[in-house]
Write a protein that holds these residues in place. Sequence first.
Motif, short mmCIF file in Angstrom:
data_model
loop_
_atom_site.label_atom_id
_atom_site.label_comp_id
_atom_site.label_asym_id
_atom_site.label_seq_id
_atom_site.Cartn_x
_atom_site.Cartn_y
_atom_site.Cartn_z
N ARG A 155 0.96 -1.12 0.01
CA ARG A 155 -0.06 -0.07 -0.02
C ARG A 155 0.87 1.37 -0.09
O ARG A 155 0.66 2.13 -0.82
N GLN A 156 1.88 1.24 0.79
CA GLN A 156 2.77 2.38 0.83
C GLN A 156 3.62 2.68 -0.62
O GLN A 156 3.69 3.76 -0.96
N LYS A 157 3.97 1.54 -1.23
CA LYS A 157 4.50 1.69 -2.41
C LYS A 157 3.47 2.28 -3.60
O LYS A 157 3.83 3.17 -4.33
N LEU A 158 2.31 1.80 -3.32
CA LEU A 158 1.18 2.45 -4.21
C LEU A 158 1.29 3.88 -4.12
O LEU A 158 1.17 4.59 -5.04
N ILE A 159 0.95 4.32 -3.01
CA ILE A 159 0.94 5.69 -2.59
C ILE A 159 1.96 6.66 -3.05
O ILE A 159 2.01 7.49 -3.51
N GLN A 160 3.40 5.91 -2.59
CA GLN A 160 4.45 6.62 -3.21
C GLN A 160 4.66 6.72 -4.50
O GLN A 160 5.04 7.96 -5.28
N ASN A 161 4.21 5.79 -5.35
CA ASN A 161 4.39 5.77 -6.85
C ASN A 161 3.32 6.65 -7.47
O ASN A 161 3.59 7.18 -8.19
N ALA A 162 2.12 6.59 -6.71
CA ALA A 162 0.86 7.60 -7.22
C ALA A 162 1.30 9.13 -6.90
O ALA A 162 1.42 9.96 -7.92
N ILE A 163 2.09 9.47 -5.99
CA ILE A 163 2.67 10.84 -5.66
C ILE A 163 3.92 11.16 -6.91
O ILE A 163 3.74 12.42 -7.44
N VAL A 164 4.61 10.05 -7.15
CA VAL A 164 5.61 10.36 -8.40
C VAL A 164 4.93 10.74 -9.56
O VAL A 164 5.19 11.67 -10.23
#
Length: 72
Positions: free
Chosen positions: A14-23
Motif C-alpha cells: 500500500r505504501q509503495k502504491l501511494i509513493q508511486n502515485a505521488i511520483v
Amino acid sequence: NSMETKLSKGERTRQKLIQNAIVYLNKFGTHQVKIDDLMQSLGLTSGVFYSNFSSKEELLQTALEVQISSLK
C-alpha cells in the motif's frame, strides 16, 4: 529501514502504491495518472490495486494527503 520491517507485506505494498502515485501525480497531473501504468511500473496487477483502494480517486486523494502532510 526499521519502519519498513515493522510493516506487513500488505502495508508495504500500500505504501509503495501511494509513493508511486505521488511520483505520477507530480510528473503527469491527476488526469493523466493511469492505474494500469502505475501498477505495471510496480510489477503488480490491478487486483492488488483494488485490494488496497476502491478507486483511482481514493488513491489520488490518499497520495495528495500524504504529500501535503510531508510538507508540514
